[in-house]
Design an enzyme around this catalytic site. Sequence first.
Site, PDB file in Angstrom:
ATOM      1  CE  LYS A   1       8.132 -13.118  28.469  1.00  0.00           C
ATOM      2  NZ  LYS A   1       7.383 -14.178  27.752  1.00  0.00           N
TER       3      LYS A   1
ATOM      4  N   GLY B   1       8.085 -12.979  19.282  1.00  0.00           N
ATOM      5  CA  GLY B   1       9.278 -12.153  19.298  1.00  0.00           C
ATOM      6  C   GLY B   1      10.431 -12.926  19.916  1.00  0.00           C
TER       7      GLY B   1
ATOM      8  CB  CYS C   1      10.441 -16.668  22.844  1.00  0.00           C
ATOM      9  SG  CYS C   1      11.878 -17.498  22.164  1.00  0.00           S
ATOM     10  CG  ASP C   2       5.754 -12.279  24.950  1.00  0.00           C
ATOM     11  OD1 ASP C   2       5.601 -12.653  26.119  1.00  0.00           O
ATOM     12  OD2 ASP C   2       4.843 -11.766  24.272  1.00  0.00           O
ATOM     13  CB  SER C   3       3.929 -16.491  21.609  1.00  0.00           C
ATOM     14  OG  SER C   3       5.124 -17.109  21.186  1.00  0.00           O
TER      15      SER C   3
END
Length: 209
Positions: free
Chosen positions: A55, A112, A75-77
């Site tokens: 991203k 992340g 961010c990534d969840s």
Amino acid sequence: MQFVLASQSPARLALLRSAGLDPAVFVSGVDEDAVAAALTDPSPSELVAALAAAKAEAVIDKVAAVHPDAVVVACDSMLNIGGQMVGKPADPDIARQRWAAMAGTSGELLTGHAVVRLDGGARSKETAGWESTTVRFGTPSTHEIDAYVASGEPLHVAGGFTIDGRGGWFVEGLDGGHTSVIGISLPLTRRLLAEVGVGVVDLWERPAS
């Protein structure tokens, strides 16, 4: 130095604003399924870190053209529930099934973070990290689950739940950082910013004189 959020998440943006920042928003539009498919048997932490990095990478050139001196945070969840990593439910039926399975159990929410610093339009420093928080779910009734799914909220968030919205009624507790569950860990982001030479307090909006 402009703080850039590489996410369309209103929850992340609201959290950062409440914490004193005024982020510029650049939406990555990354195909998360394609990124995940290109990885070979990643661990949960490797998966969310790779998605966050993708991203950030997707918006760097656009950010550099507008904000040559900036720090980009992506961010990534995902939720690890019963050994399965899940993101946003694809449709109401999946959200309903997922909540029926999650009720009364615990899951691990992993987020992340990827941080890239730009100076004069060029990448100067970058770093990454991840955080895990255990989420203890309550036991909503079938009627409550149906009402929550009908609200549309769980369709737009990792794991199909929030703690800062209607989903908060059905979360019994957290073991770990609550801001990470909202979508961006403030403590981790502060540490990562420091690693690229940016002090978070230097990014705070100044009160009007």
